[in-house]
Design an enzyme around this catalytic site. Structure first.
Site, PDB file in Angstrom:
ATOM      1  N   GLY A 260     118.393-106.911 -11.697  1.00  0.00           N
ATOM      2  CA  GLY A 260     117.391-107.427 -12.116  1.00  0.00           C
ATOM      3  C   GLY A 260     117.966-107.720 -13.334  1.00  0.00           C
ATOM      4  O   GLY A 260     118.858-107.816 -13.580  1.00  0.00           O
ATOM      5  N   GLN A 261     117.327-108.340 -14.336  1.00  0.00           N
ATOM      6  CA  GLN A 261     117.504-108.401 -15.419  1.00  0.00           C
ATOM      7  C   GLN A 261     118.065-107.901 -16.495  1.00  0.00           C
ATOM      8  O   GLN A 261     119.272-108.215 -16.693  1.00  0.00           O
ATOM      9  CB  GLN A 261     115.998-108.741 -16.414  1.00  0.00           C
ATOM     10  CG  GLN A 261     114.580-108.531 -16.132  1.00  0.00           C
ATOM     11  CD  GLN A 261     113.812-108.585 -17.293  1.00  0.00           C
ATOM     12  OE1 GLN A 261     113.757-110.128 -17.845  1.00  0.00           O
ATOM     13  NE2 GLN A 261     112.361-108.674 -17.511  1.00  0.00           N
TER      14      GLN A 261
ATOM     15  N   ASP B 116     107.780 -98.586 -23.077  1.00  0.00           N
ATOM     16  CA  ASP B 116     106.000 -98.045 -24.182  1.00  0.00           C
ATOM     17  C   ASP B 116     104.982 -97.994 -23.668  1.00  0.00           C
ATOM     18  O   ASP B 116     104.586 -97.767 -24.430  1.00  0.00           O
ATOM     19  CB  ASP B 116     106.789 -99.462 -25.247  1.00  0.00           C
ATOM     20  CG  ASP B 116     106.090-100.587 -23.811  1.00  0.00           C
ATOM     21  OD1 ASP B 116     106.929-100.950 -22.830  1.00  0.00           O
ATOM     22  OD2 ASP B 116     105.912-102.048 -24.886  1.00  0.00           O
TER      23      ASP B 116
ATOM     24  N   TYR C 106     102.092 -97.495 -13.576  1.00  0.00           N
ATOM     25  CA  TYR C 106     103.319 -97.433 -13.271  1.00  0.00           C
ATOM     26  C   TYR C 106     103.630 -96.474 -15.172  1.00  0.00           C
ATOM     27  O   TYR C 106     105.130 -96.683 -15.104  1.00  0.00           O
ATOM     28  CB  TYR C 106     103.763 -98.724 -13.945  1.00  0.00           C
ATOM     29  CG  TYR C 106     104.999 -99.632 -14.995  1.00  0.00           C
ATOM     30  CD1 TYR C 106     105.997 -99.593 -14.233  1.00  0.00           C
ATOM     31  CD2 TYR C 106     104.967 -99.773 -16.584  1.00  0.00           C
ATOM     32  CE1 TYR C 106     107.668 -99.756 -14.796  1.00  0.00           C
ATOM     33  CE2 TYR C 106     106.383 -99.475 -16.830  1.00  0.00           C
ATOM     34  CZ  TYR C 106     107.321-100.106 -16.363  1.00  0.00           C
ATOM     35  OH  TYR C 106     107.791-100.355 -17.078  1.00  0.00           O
TER      36      TYR C 106
ATOM     37  N   TYR D 115     116.577 -95.982 -18.097  1.00  0.00           N
ATOM     38  CA  TYR D 115     115.400 -96.977 -18.717  1.00  0.00           C
ATOM     39  C   TYR D 115     114.437 -96.261 -18.767  1.00  0.00           C
ATOM     40  O   TYR D 115     113.451 -96.369 -18.122  1.00  0.00           O
ATOM     41  CB  TYR D 115     115.850 -98.544 -18.966  1.00  0.00           C
ATOM     42  CG  TYR D 115     116.702 -98.585 -19.615  1.00  0.00           C
ATOM     43  CD1 TYR D 115     117.430 -98.904 -20.493  1.00  0.00           C
ATOM     44  CD2 TYR D 115     117.972 -99.120 -17.864  1.00  0.00           C
ATOM     45  CE1 TYR D 115     118.844 -99.099 -20.694  1.00  0.00           C
ATOM     46  CE2 TYR D 115     119.717 -99.103 -18.051  1.00  0.00           C
ATOM     47  CZ  TYR D 115     120.025 -99.595 -19.920  1.00  0.00           C
ATOM     48  OH  TYR D 115     121.417 -99.834 -19.839  1.00  0.00           O
TER      49      TYR D 115
ATOM     50  N   LYS E 270     106.761 -93.701 -14.613  1.00  0.00           N
ATOM     51  CA  LYS E 270     107.694 -93.947 -15.482  1.00  0.00           C
ATOM     52  C   LYS E 270     108.245 -92.302 -17.013  1.00  0.00           C
ATOM     53  O   LYS E 270     109.269 -91.963 -17.113  1.00  0.00           O
ATOM     54  CB  LYS E 270     108.009 -94.874 -16.732  1.00  0.00           C
ATOM     55  CG  LYS E 270     107.993 -96.303 -16.194  1.00  0.00           C
ATOM     56  CD  LYS E 270     109.578 -96.324 -14.895  1.00  0.00           C
ATOM     57  CE  LYS E 270     110.337 -96.853 -16.003  1.00  0.00           C
ATOM     58  NZ  LYS E 270     111.925 -96.814 -15.567  1.00  0.00           N
TER      59      LYS E 270
ATOM     60  N   TRP F 256     109.205-105.074 -22.959  1.00  0.00           N
ATOM     61  CA  TRP F 256     108.734-105.901 -22.982  1.00  0.00           C
ATOM     62  C   TRP F 256     110.060-107.154 -23.317  1.00  0.00           C
ATOM     63  O   TRP F 256     110.388-108.381 -23.576  1.00  0.00           O
ATOM     64  CB  TRP F 256     107.793-107.070 -24.083  1.00  0.00           C
ATOM     65  CG  TRP F 256     106.772-106.618 -24.673  1.00  0.00           C
ATOM     66  CD1 TRP F 256     105.828-104.984 -24.393  1.00  0.00           C
ATOM     67  CD2 TRP F 256     105.457-107.318 -25.753  1.00  0.00           C
ATOM     68  NE1 TRP F 256     104.808-104.964 -24.404  1.00  0.00           N
ATOM     69  CE2 TRP F 256     104.349-106.178 -25.441  1.00  0.00           C
ATOM     70  CE3 TRP F 256     106.054-108.258 -26.693  1.00  0.00           C
ATOM     71  CZ2 TRP F 256     103.759-106.341 -26.846  1.00  0.00           C
ATOM     72  CZ3 TRP F 256     104.456-109.031 -27.346  1.00  0.00           C
ATOM     73  CH2 TRP F 256     103.406-107.924 -27.773  1.00  0.00           C
TER      74      TRP F 256
ATOM     75  N   ALA G 260     114.077-100.218 -11.239  1.00  0.00           N
ATOM     76  CA  ALA G 260     112.542 -99.828 -11.631  1.00  0.00           C
ATOM     77  C   ALA G 260     111.658-100.680 -10.899  1.00  0.00           C
ATOM     78  O   ALA G 260     111.773-101.165 -10.406  1.00  0.00           O
ATOM     79  CB  ALA G 260     111.860 -99.384 -12.730  1.00  0.00           C
TER      80      ALA G 260
HETATM   81  N1  LIG Z   1     110.991-105.695 -17.446  1.00  0.00           N
HETATM   82  C1  LIG Z   1     110.239-105.483 -18.240  1.00  0.00           C
HETATM   83  O1  LIG Z   1     108.995-105.651 -20.259  1.00  0.00           O
HETATM   84  C2  LIG Z   1     110.587-103.899 -19.310  1.00  0.00           C
HETATM   85  C3  LIG Z   1     110.172-103.793 -20.368  1.00  0.00           C
HETATM   86  C4  LIG Z   1     109.954-101.856 -21.018  1.00  0.00           C
HETATM   87  C5  LIG Z   1     111.016-100.796 -19.851  1.00  0.00           C
HETATM   88  N2  LIG Z   1     111.149-101.895 -18.681  1.00  0.00           N
HETATM   89  C6  LIG Z   1     112.570-101.070 -17.974  1.00  0.00           C
HETATM   90  O2  LIG Z   1     113.949-101.177 -17.904  1.00  0.00           O
HETATM   91  C7  LIG Z   1     114.928-101.230 -16.736  1.00  0.00           C
HETATM   92  C8  LIG Z   1     115.204-102.525 -15.886  1.00  0.00           C
HETATM   93  O3  LIG Z   1     114.114-103.322 -15.821  1.00  0.00           O
HETATM   94  P1  LIG Z   1     114.018-104.496 -15.369  1.00  0.00           P
HETATM   95  O4  LIG Z   1     113.000-105.352 -16.202  1.00  0.00           O
HETATM   96  O5  LIG Z   1     115.177-105.425 -15.654  1.00  0.00           O
HETATM   97  O6  LIG Z   1     113.756-105.013 -14.085  1.00  0.00           O
HETATM   98  P2  LIG Z   1     113.173-105.714 -13.321  1.00  0.00           P
HETATM   99  O7  LIG Z   1     113.803-107.362 -13.422  1.00  0.00           O
HETATM  100  O8  LIG Z   1     112.920-106.363 -11.944  1.00  0.00           O
HETATM  101  O9  LIG Z   1     114.974-105.446 -11.862  1.00  0.00           O
HETATM  102  C9  LIG Z   1     114.556-103.981 -11.310  1.00  0.00           C
HETATM  103  C10 LIG Z   1     115.795-103.502 -10.500  1.00  0.00           C
HETATM  104  O10 LIG Z   1     115.308-102.696  -9.534  1.00  0.00           O
HETATM  105  C11 LIG Z   1     115.287-103.209  -8.286  1.00  0.00           C
HETATM  106  N3  LIG Z   1     114.612-102.309  -7.084  1.00  0.00           N
HETATM  107  C12 LIG Z   1     113.150-102.026  -7.450  1.00  0.00           C
HETATM  108  N4  LIG Z   1     112.665-101.133  -5.810  1.00  0.00           N
HETATM  109  C13 LIG Z   1     113.728-101.175  -5.254  1.00  0.00           C
HETATM  110  C14 LIG Z   1     113.876 -99.870  -4.129  1.00  0.00           C
HETATM  111  N5  LIG Z   1     113.033 -99.038  -3.888  1.00  0.00           N
HETATM  112  N6  LIG Z   1     114.807 -99.776  -3.816  1.00  0.00           N
HETATM  113  C15 LIG Z   1     116.081-100.586  -4.120  1.00  0.00           C
HETATM  114  N7  LIG Z   1     116.137-101.865  -5.553  1.00  0.00           N
HETATM  115  C16 LIG Z   1     114.893-101.663  -5.669  1.00  0.00           C
HETATM  116  C17 LIG Z   1     114.699-104.078  -8.091  1.00  0.00           C
HETATM  117  O11 LIG Z   1     115.049-105.241  -6.480  1.00  0.00           O
HETATM  118  P3  LIG Z   1     113.711-105.912  -5.810  1.00  0.00           P
HETATM  119  O12 LIG Z   1     114.678-107.619  -7.981  1.00  0.00           O
HETATM  120  O13 LIG Z   1     114.458-106.917  -4.946  1.00  0.00           O
HETATM  121  O14 LIG Z   1     112.414-105.761  -6.232  1.00  0.00           O
HETATM  122  C18 LIG Z   1     115.273-105.103  -9.231  1.00  0.00           C
HETATM  123  O15 LIG Z   1     116.551-105.493  -8.746  1.00  0.00           O
HETATM  124  C19 LIG Z   1     113.920-100.022 -16.129  1.00  0.00           C
HETATM  125  O16 LIG Z   1     113.733 -98.326 -15.787  1.00  0.00           O
HETATM  126  C20 LIG Z   1     112.351-100.544 -16.983  1.00  0.00           C
HETATM  127  O17 LIG Z   1     110.984 -99.870 -16.187  1.00  0.00           O
HETATM  128  C21 LIG Z   1     111.388-102.480 -18.572  1.00  0.00           C
END
Ligand SMILES: NC(=O)c1ccc[n+]([C@@H]2O[C@H](COP(=O)([O-])OP(=O)(O)OC[C@H]3O[C@@H](n4cnc5c(N)ncnc54)[C@H](OP(=O)(O)O)[C@@H]3O)[C@@H](O)[C@H]2O)c1
Length: 304
Positions: free
Chosen positions: A14-15, A105, A128, A102, A132, A153, A63
């Protein structure tokens, strides 16, 4: 770091997971897991993953992050965002491992005037955010050596995020309508991963003392705040070269003009004072973090 830990990165592609791989590359033995090796909606697979990997540190960057889709898939969102972290926390407690997790917000309803602090009462507006929040509470209930970083974000050079979406739409359209009444702290995956590394290093070196001094929930975002509209403008100011000078017009709109399945808070700006006071870490201002993310995109484009 003094000794070489075994570091399990869950959601490694993921990112945030990708940037954690970069930040922790020399920190120990890295074990990466993602959807192709574990389904986080399957509790047995999670336990097996952790027991096989026998990590001393678990970095959970996985996530269910599809905020709008979660409204129609609440069971999956709860499984991945609430039950999976609970199992990771139990496994970490069993072996004395450190769990870094993680959160978001979007646990807040946006009603506060000014930045939210860790002691403010959450009240999520969407599935969501509820899932969380349930994940945070589950980890806190298990206890042990854990860190929960609430961020916001998130974007960066890889994955699905606002920066890359703006660049794609900017190539496709002459003008874009962007919401101007939701305010938050854009935070790069780069800054998050580097700050996480700095804190975990400090813990391993004993800089923060006993676990009771540092375990807990922290807000962790780039400093400053902005609306999505102003963030989009800032992106296009910095990406003229990437778009060959063809920058779209950006128009401010109200959230009511852009209805989505999930409601979003109008103010989800987080205060980072606890992070600085307790752990001594400050992330960069969002503007310079954006400069760095765009610089990396530029390098990627030149290498492609
Ligand atoms: N993105 C935002 O704006 C944001 C904001 C606030 C907090 N956060 C938190 O920051 C953290 C990192 O977020 P991110 O943006 O890096 O998320 P992301 O890019 O969506 O990466 C999440 C990873 O989790 C994997 N995943 C999801 N469901 C799964 C499952 N059932 N089994 C195995 N793997 C699974 C995804 O795989 P796939 O790609 O195959 O689905 C992806 O590799 C998370 O806790 C998120 O809640 C993110």
């Amino acid at each position: 770091m003094s000794s070489k830990p075994r570091i399990l990165i869950v959601g490694a592609y993921g990112q945030v997971g990708r940037e954690l791989q970069r930040s922790f590359v020399d920190a120990g033995e890295i074990i990466t897991r993602d959807r192709d090796t574990v389904d986080l909606a399957a509790p047995d697979q999670i336990r097996t993953m952790v027991r096989d990997a026998a990590p001393t540190i678990i970095l959970n960057a996985a996530a269910y992050t599809a905020v709008d889709r979660a409204e129609s898939q609440p069971e999956v969102a709860m499984a991945v965002n609430a039950q999976a972290p609970a199992i990771l926390a139990e496994e970490a407690l069993r072996t004395g491992a450190l769990l870094v997790h993680y959160s978001t917000d979007y646990v807040f309803d946006g009603s506060k005037v000014g930045p939210w602090v860790e002691t403010d009462k959450p009240n999520p507006l969407n599935i969501y955010g509820s899932s969380k929040l349930a994940g945070e509470e589950a980890i806190q209930k298990v206890g042990g050596k854990y860190l929960i970083f609430r961020t916001s974000w998130v974007y960066g050079p890889h994955g699905q995020n606002f920066l890359l979406t703006m660049l794609r739409l900017g190539r496709e359209r002459e003008s874009l309508n962007i919401v101007d009444d939701q305010f938050g702290g854009p935070t790069t995956s780069i800054e998050l991963a580097d700050a996480t590394y700095s804190i975990v290093s400090g813990i391993l070196e004993g800089r923060f003392g006993d676990v009771s001094n540092w375990a807990g929930l922290y807000h962790m975002t780039c400093s400053g705040s902005v609306s999505w509209y102003s963030f989009a403008k800032a992106i296009f100011t910095r990406t003229q070269a990437l778009l060959d000078g063809k920058v779209p017009a950006v128009n401010p709109i109200h959230s009511s003009e852009y209805p989505t399945p999930a409601s979003r808070p109008h103010n989800s700006v987080l205060s980072n004072e606890k992070l600085y006071t307790v752990l001594g870490v400050r992330l960069a201002p969002w503007e310079s973090a954006l400069d760095e993310a765009v610089r990396r995109l530029d390098v990627q484009q030149k290498q492609a």
